[in-house]
Structures are given as structure tokens and as C-alpha cells.
Design a protein around this motif. Structure first.
Motif, mmCIF file in Angstrom:
data_model
loop_
_atom_site.group_PDB
_atom_site.id
_atom_site.type_symbol
_atom_site.label_atom_id
_atom_site.label_comp_id
_atom_site.label_asym_id
_atom_site.label_seq_id
_atom_site.Cartn_x
_atom_site.Cartn_y
_atom_site.Cartn_z
ATOM 1 N N GLN A 67 0.824 -1.217 0.000
ATOM 2 C CA GLN A 67 0.000 0.000 0.000
ATOM 3 C C GLN A 67 0.855 1.263 0.000
ATOM 4 O O GLN A 67 0.347 2.357 -0.243
ATOM 5 N N ASP A 68 2.140 1.112 0.321
ATOM 6 C CA ASP A 68 3.009 2.283 0.305
ATOM 7 C C ASP A 68 3.320 2.664 -1.142
ATOM 8 O O ASP A 68 3.424 1.806 -2.012
ATOM 9 N N ILE A 69 3.420 4.011 -1.380
ATOM 10 C CA ILE A 69 3.726 4.521 -2.722
ATOM 11 C C ILE A 69 4.915 5.464 -2.630
ATOM 12 O O ILE A 69 5.172 6.067 -1.578
ATOM 13 N N ALA A 70 5.661 5.577 -3.721
ATOM 14 C CA ALA A 70 6.818 6.465 -3.738
ATOM 15 C C ALA A 70 6.370 7.921 -3.596
ATOM 16 O O ALA A 70 5.447 8.370 -4.295
ATOM 17 N N ASN A 71 7.015 8.669 -2.691
ATOM 18 C CA ASN A 71 6.707 10.097 -2.467
ATOM 19 C C ASN A 71 7.720 10.917 -3.255
ATOM 20 O O ASN A 71 8.745 11.346 -2.740
ATOM 21 N N ARG A 72 7.437 11.106 -4.568
ATOM 22 C CA ARG A 72 8.392 11.755 -5.460
ATOM 23 C C ARG A 72 8.620 13.214 -5.089
ATOM 24 O O ARG A 72 9.727 13.726 -5.175
ATOM 25 N N ALA A 73 7.555 13.892 -4.693
ATOM 26 C CA ALA A 73 7.708 15.307 -4.335
ATOM 27 C C ALA A 73 8.653 15.457 -3.149
ATOM 28 O O ALA A 73 9.546 16.320 -3.147
ATOM 29 N N LEU A 74 8.462 14.628 -2.137
ATOM 30 C CA LEU A 74 9.334 14.678 -0.973
ATOM 31 C C LEU A 74 10.760 14.293 -1.352
ATOM 32 O O LEU A 74 11.731 14.881 -0.867
ATOM 33 N N SER A 75 10.932 13.313 -2.259
ATOM 34 C CA SER A 75 12.258 12.891 -2.694
ATOM 35 C C SER A 75 12.988 14.029 -3.397
ATOM 36 O O SER A 75 14.161 14.290 -3.155
ATOM 37 N N SER A 76 12.238 14.803 -4.256
ATOM 38 C CA SER A 76 12.847 15.937 -4.966
ATOM 39 C C SER A 76 13.252 17.026 -4.001
ATOM 40 O O SER A 76 14.327 17.635 -4.115
ATOM 41 N N ALA A 77 12.397 17.277 -3.005
ATOM 42 C CA ALA A 77 12.713 18.305 -2.021
ATOM 43 C C ALA A 77 13.973 17.940 -1.232
ATOM 44 O O ALA A 77 14.818 18.796 -0.943
ATOM 45 N N CYS A 78 14.105 16.668 -0.881
ATOM 46 C CA CYS A 78 15.291 16.220 -0.144
ATOM 47 C C CYS A 78 16.553 16.398 -0.976
ATOM 48 O O CYS A 78 17.588 16.840 -0.472
ATOM 49 N N GLU A 79 16.487 16.049 -2.282
ATOM 50 C CA GLU A 79 17.649 16.194 -3.147
ATOM 51 C C GLU A 79 18.055 17.652 -3.269
ATOM 52 O O GLU A 79 19.239 18.006 -3.207
ATOM 53 N N THR A 80 17.064 18.570 -3.427
ATOM 54 C CA THR A 80 17.353 20.004 -3.532
ATOM 55 C C THR A 80 17.986 20.518 -2.254
ATOM 56 O O THR A 80 18.974 21.269 -2.281
ATOM 57 N N PHE A 81 17.449 20.105 -1.094
ATOM 58 C CA PHE A 81 17.990 20.550 0.185
ATOM 59 C C PHE A 81 19.447 20.102 0.362
ATOM 60 O O PHE A 81 20.300 20.873 0.779
ATOM 61 N N LEU A 82 19.728 18.862 -0.012
ATOM 62 C CA LEU A 82 21.078 18.334 0.149
ATOM 63 C C LEU A 82 22.067 19.062 -0.748
ATOM 64 O O LEU A 82 23.207 19.326 -0.351
ATOM 65 N N LYS A 83 21.635 19.411 -1.980
ATOM 66 C CA LYS A 83 22.523 20.133 -2.896
ATOM 67 C C LYS A 83 22.814 21.539 -2.392
ATOM 68 O O LYS A 83 23.938 22.030 -2.484
ATOM 69 N N GLN A 84 21.776 22.229 -1.878
ATOM 70 C CA GLN A 84 21.950 23.622 -1.457
ATOM 71 C C GLN A 84 22.736 23.749 -0.151
ATOM 72 O O GLN A 84 23.461 24.722 0.057
ATOM 73 N N THR A 85 22.616 22.790 0.736
ATOM 74 C CA THR A 85 23.214 22.929 2.070
ATOM 75 C C THR A 85 24.480 22.087 2.253
ATOM 76 O O THR A 85 25.203 22.282 3.237
ATOM 77 N N ASN A 86 24.713 21.158 1.297
ATOM 78 C CA ASN A 86 25.852 20.233 1.468
ATOM 79 C C ASN A 86 25.789 19.505 2.811
ATOM 80 O O ASN A 86 26.808 19.188 3.418
ATOM 81 N N TRP A 87 24.604 19.211 3.259
ATOM 82 C CA TRP A 87 24.417 18.567 4.566
ATOM 83 C C TRP A 87 24.726 17.075 4.449
ATOM 84 O O TRP A 87 24.352 16.413 3.495
ATOM 85 N N ARG A 88 25.445 16.552 5.418
ATOM 86 C CA ARG A 88 25.785 15.125 5.420
ATOM 87 C C ARG A 88 25.229 14.504 6.693
ATOM 88 O O ARG A 88 25.422 15.036 7.793
ATOM 89 N N PRO A 89 24.537 13.395 6.587
ATOM 90 C CA PRO A 89 23.960 12.762 7.785
ATOM 91 C C PRO A 89 25.053 12.204 8.688
ATOM 92 O O PRO A 89 26.086 11.716 8.218
ATOM 93 N N LYS A 90 24.845 12.324 9.955
ATOM 94 C CA LYS A 90 25.782 11.750 10.918
ATOM 95 C C LYS A 90 25.602 10.240 10.965
ATOM 96 O O LYS A 90 24.473 9.750 10.986
ATOM 97 N N PRO A 91 26.696 9.487 10.967
ATOM 98 C CA PRO A 91 26.554 8.024 11.025
ATOM 99 C C PRO A 91 25.935 7.582 12.350
ATOM 100 O O PRO A 91 26.204 8.154 13.402
ATOM 101 N N VAL A 92 25.054 6.588 12.236
ATOM 102 C CA VAL A 92 24.391 6.060 13.434
ATOM 103 C C VAL A 92 25.373 5.179 14.188
ATOM 104 O O VAL A 92 25.995 4.275 13.614
ATOM 105 N N SER A 93 25.548 5.408 15.478
ATOM 106 C CA SER A 93 26.466 4.624 16.300
ATOM 107 C C SER A 93 25.983 3.183 16.422
ATOM 108 O O SER A 93 24.771 2.919 16.424
ATOM 109 N N GLU A 94 26.938 2.248 16.538
ATOM 110 C CA GLU A 94 26.571 0.838 16.717
ATOM 111 C C GLU A 94 25.886 0.607 18.046
ATOM 112 O O GLU A 94 25.221 -0.410 18.246
ATOM 113 N N ASP A 95 26.066 1.526 18.986
ATOM 114 C CA ASP A 95 25.433 1.393 20.304
ATOM 115 C C ASP A 95 24.031 1.974 20.321
ATOM 116 O O ASP A 95 23.388 2.025 21.374
#
Length: 473
Positions: A67-95
Motif C-alpha cells: 500500500q506504500d507509494i513512492a513520495n516523489r515530491a518529498l524525494s525531490s525536495a530532499c535532493e534540492t535541500f542536500l545540494k543547497q546545504t551540502n548537509w551530510r547525515p551523521k553516522p548512526v552509532s553501533e550502540d
């Protein structure tokens, strides 16, 4: 003014980042999907959640897979945000819990994994421990495995010792076999040398005899030549006389000039009979070697012999060993039962062999299947895969489940076994009188081997050599 704008932009970016953050992994959405309840998650985060239950990780509403569907609008917004801010996610700790991004402080005994406090609802029917109490549980189970491995190490060390002993035993076997091979070749070599000497002597004798005969003829011919010369001289002398004396003495001279001896010539058979000496020489030597060669339809397999049995070097006789022999405990060896098998097994055909049992008070001879028990005691019976003739306490029996007793006038000292696998028959005969004793029938599907149980006797049980026949055409 510029600083105020910068702060304002930073606050806007922070607010936008919150909108673009997955509530599960707390990172910017990656390939976001939308559920019927309007909540969005990373596709990978949702798939991990589905492994636990089919509920939305936020509102806990049920939904069906697909029942889940791809959220293309949200995916495009995320790509634009990442390009403009050069934001990198912090790695999740093994703990940290990968689902809720909280510290792993509990241990689930059923799933055998650490969980966070927010995972408690997902493990409501499971027994949860603090990490302090859960670690000893893991250590205890691992301790059992360590004990098993330590026992296995000891077992492997013992097996290494057995394998090393097997290596030394193979070297011993090879040494014994080498001695036997050399001794047999030496024996045959001596027989060949003896044959060679005999044939050379026969050749020399015939040579001497033929030459002697011819030399006698030459001597006699030389004597005849002298006599003939004397006769010629006598006749010539008479021929030199006057006419009247010559004619008067003619009859007497004619009588003296007679030669009655046979003329010398080469007689039939005066030369060497070369064909007798060298014709088909290899075949004649081989045929003559039958006197020095024995054929055994069956020989014994030392690798199947009980450690309490001693086999002869040529593997044709077996008797009790004075002490238990040091041999590898290989799978095909009988132990503790005191048996030995023939070296060759049969799937088809007709086979026959004789065994000298002598006056031994206890013995077993016959055939068995390849799958017969080797490492445990068993009652010799057709139901256990053994078709045999047995002697015990003076009673001769066939190894049927009911132990069929055989009535004989005289206990046989030589047993003949005939195996016909096409007919499914194994019959036993008195090898001395050729009297039939008993026939056992069975449809043999497994490989069949001759089996011998000489009992613990000092007198050997011996295999009889077979007959050798040479056919020429």
C-alpha cells in the motif's frame, strides 16, 4: 542586517530539515514512501519495521504490504535541500537502536539481541533483561559451546594420534608387502633360472650327442678312405702285370676289389631339433611355471581382520593371535567379533572356493553382505546378513534364524562353498567326499563377501588353491 538575514536563513534551513527528516532513522529521507495514513518514511526504514509488524512506526495504524507509494515530491525536495546545504547525515552509532536511534540498554532473551526502551512494545511477549543481567546469559550459553569445542579439540587430538598411527601402519604394511613381493619374485626367478639351466643342459646334451655321432661317422669315413686307397693301389699293381698273369688272376683280383660298406651320408635328424628348444619358448616356460605358481580363488583381507587374528604373509590362512595385534580401528575391521573377509566382493557371477577347517572344534565359513555389522557383537544368522555353515560343540548347523542342524556321518575337514548370484544360492559341500550339505537361498542386492570365523584356535584355517587350466587353439 546581513547577520540577521543569516540567522533567519539558518532557522529556515533548520525548520526545513525537520520537515525532511525520517522519523525512524532521523536522517534526511532516502527514497521516501508514503503510507495510507499520510506518514512518510525511508523505504529501507519501513522495510525494517515490516520485519517486526505491519504497523505505521508513528501512528501504529495497520496497513497491508504494497500500500506504500513512492513520495516523489518529498524525494525531490530532499535532493534540492542536500545540494543547497551540502548537509551530510551523521553516522548512526553501533550502540544506538537503528529503528529508534536510542541507546541499546536491554537484552531480548527470545530474539537474542539488544534493544532500546522504545522497542519494548515490539517485544511485549518476550522476556527482557538489563544488559548487565543479559550478558551473563549470553556468556553461559557461549560457555557451553566452549566446553563442546574443547571436547572436540581433545577428540581431534586423539584422532590425530590415530591418524598418525595409521600412517605408521601403512608404512609397515608397505614394508611387509614389499618383502612378500620380493620373496615371490625371487622364488619365481629361481624357478626360471632352474628352467633355463635345464633347457640349456638339454640343448648342450643334444648338441654333444649330434656332434659325437657325426664325428664317429667322420672317423669311420676316414678309415674307409684309407682302406679304399689301399684297395686302389692293390688293383693298380695287379693291372700292371703281364697279360697272362693278369687274366689268370682276374677272378681273384675281382673278388678282392669288392666294397660292401654303405656310402657315408647325413641321416635324418642329424641336426639340432631347434624347434624343440626355442619354438614357443615363452609359452613352454609359462606352462612349466604352473608347477611353481598357485592360484587362489579367494584371499583374505587383512584390513577387515579382527585384531585377535593372525594372517599368513600370502593371505591364504588365518589363526588366533597370541596377543591382540596393534592395528588401526578402520571402519571395515571386525572388532570385537573374530571374523575376517575375503579381499574381493561380488555383485554377480558364479564363484567357488574350498576351505581347510581341519579338526578345529569351532568355526564359521560362508558369505555375508558388505553392510554386515563390524563394531558390535551379533548372532550369525541369515537375518543379520550372513549365510554360513557353523560348527560349535560338535554340532554342524546352517545359519538360518532357527539354526538348522545338519546330520553328517563324518565331520568334514574341507568345506567347499559355491556361490551363484544369478540364482541367489550359496551351497555348502564336503570338499573331501563332494557330498552336498545344504543350500541357502536369498535375493542378493548388496555386495557379497566370503566370510571366515576360525575361532580362537592355534590350528590355522587355510584356503585351498584352485585348479589352473591352460586352453590353446
Amino acid at each position: 542586517m546581513d547577520e540577521d538575514m543569516s540567522e533567519e536563513m539558518s532557522e529556515e534551513q533548520s525548520a526545513l530539515k525537520q520537515e525532511l527528516t525520517c522519523p525512524v532513522c532521523q536522517s534526511i529521507f532516502r527514497d521516501p514512501v508514503l503510507l495510507p495514513c499520510t506518514h512518510s518514511f525511508c523505504r529501507e526504514c519501513l522495510q525494517r519495521s515490516l520485519q517486526i509488524n505491519k504497523k505505521c512506526p508513528l501512528c501504529r495504524k495497520l496497513f497491508e504490504e504494497g500500500q506504500d507509494i513512492a513520495n516523489r515530491a518529498l524525494s525531490s525536495a530532499c535532493e534540492t535541500f542536500l545540494k543547497q546545504t551540502n548537509w551530510r547525515p551523521k553516522p548512526v552509532s553501533e550502540d544506538m537502536c537503528k529503528l529508534h536511534l536510542k541507546p541499546l540498554e536491554l537484552y531480548c532473551e527470545k530474539d537474542e539481541e539488544p534493544v532500546c526502551v522504545d522497542c519494548v512494545t515490539l517485544h511485549s511477549t518476550h522476556r527482557l533483561w538489563s544488559l548487565k543481567d543479559g550478558a551473563p546469559i549470553c556468556k553461559k550459553e557461549l560457555g557451553f559451546k566452549v566446553q563442546i569445542f574443547e571436547k572436540k579439540v581433545d577428540s581431534y587430538k586423539k584422532m590425530t594420534h590415530k591418524l598418525s598411527n595409521a600412517v605408521e601402519f601403512i608404512k609397515y604394511q608397505a614394508g611387509q608387502a614389499e618383502k612378500q613381493i620380493k620373496a615371490e619374485f625371487e622364488r619365481l626367478r629361481e624357478a626360471l633360472i632352474k628352467q633355463e639351466a635345464q633347457r640349456l643342459k638339454e640343448l648342450a646334451d643334444e648338441e654333444d650327442q649330434k656332434i659325437s655321432s657325426l664325428l664317429e661317422m667322420i672317423a669311420k669315413t676316414n678309415k674307409d678312405i684309407i682302406t679304399l686307397k689301399e684297395l686302389i693301389e692293390t688293383v693298380k699293381k695287379e693291372m700292371g702285370n703281364e697279360d697272362l698273369p693278369l687274366v689268370r688272376n682276374f677272378q681273384n683280383i675281382k673278388r678282392q676289389a669288392q666294397w660292401t660298406s654303405e656310402d657315408p651320408c647325413l641321416s635324418n635328424g642329424c641336426l639340432l631339433d631347434t624347434g624343440k628348444h626355442v619354438g614357443s619358448l615363452g609359452y613352454k616356460i609359462w606352462k612349466k611355471m604352473q608347477d611353481d605358481v598357485k592360484f587362489y580363488p579367494v584371499v583374505l583381507n587383512p584390513n577387515a581382520a579382527s585384531p585377535w587374528l593372525s594372517l599368513s604373509a600370502d593371505l591364504t590362512s588365518v589363526k588366533e593371535s597370541e596377543e591382540r595385534l596393534t592395528q588401526p580401528d578402520n571402519p571395515e575391521r571386525f572388532d570385537p567379533c573374530v571374523f575376517v573377509l575375503g579381499a574381493e566382493g561380488y555383485y554377480f557371477g558364479k564363484h567357488r572356493w574350498d576351505v581347510f577347517v581341519g579338526d578345529n572344534p569351532k568355526w564359521i565359513v560362508g558369505v555375508c553382505t558388505e553392510s554386515v555389522a563390524r563394531k558390535k557383537k551379533f548372532t550369525v544368522s541369515t537375518s543379520r546378513g550372513v549365510w554360513a555353515l557353523c560348527l560349535s560343540k560338535g554340532v554342524l548347523t546352517a545359519s538360518t534364524p532357527e539354526r538348522t542342524e545338519l546330520q553328517v556321518e563324518q565331520r568334514p575337514e574341507r568345506i567347499r562353498i559355491k556361490l551363484n548370484l544369478e540364482k541367489g544360492e550359496v551351497s555348502f559341500w564336503d570338499g573331501g567326499t563332494a557330498k552336498h550339505l545344504v543350500t541357502l537361498t536369498h535375493k542378493f542386492d548388496d555386495k557379497v563377501f566370503p566370510i571366515f570365523g576360525p575361532g580362537l584356535q592355534a590350528t590355522p584355517m587355510t584356503l585351498a588353491p584352485g585348479k589352473i587350466a591352460v586352453h590353446t587353439s
